[in-house]
Motif scaffolding. Structure first.
Motif: not given
Length: 96
Positions: A39-43, A57-61
């Protein structure tokens, strides 16, 4: 590669459940974390298209590192999110 990694992980988890009695709650935690990560990647992808503020990117990782990597891998594949950035891909698979 992404599908193979997820299938291998699922097979190893199923084996661990049967062999060592790994709790189903851990599998549920992976499912919840993966869904949240997707969901976060989609947002973030929607924000990128709209020219709005992006998730770092650090949050995604970190989300992938916190058990959400299967959802992140699917989001990268299905949404074409950060799929062409080799530096991000290398860091992602290192965290996995």
């Amino acid at each position: 590669m992404r599908y193979a990694a997820i299938l291998l992980f699922a097979a190893l988890y199923a084996y661990a459940m049967v062999t060592w009695g790994m709790p189903e709650l851990a599998g549920a935690a992976y499912l919840v974390a993966s869904t949240a990560c997707f969901a976060v990647y989609a947002m973030d992808k929607a924000s990128a298209r709209a020219g709005r503020w992006r998730t770092s990117e650090n949050t995604l990782l970190l989300m992938g590192l916190a058990c959400g990597w299967p959802g992140a891998a699917l989001a990268q594949q299905w949404l074409r999110h950060n799929s062409s950035k080799q530096s991000f891909g290398a860091r992602f698979w290192t965290t996995v």
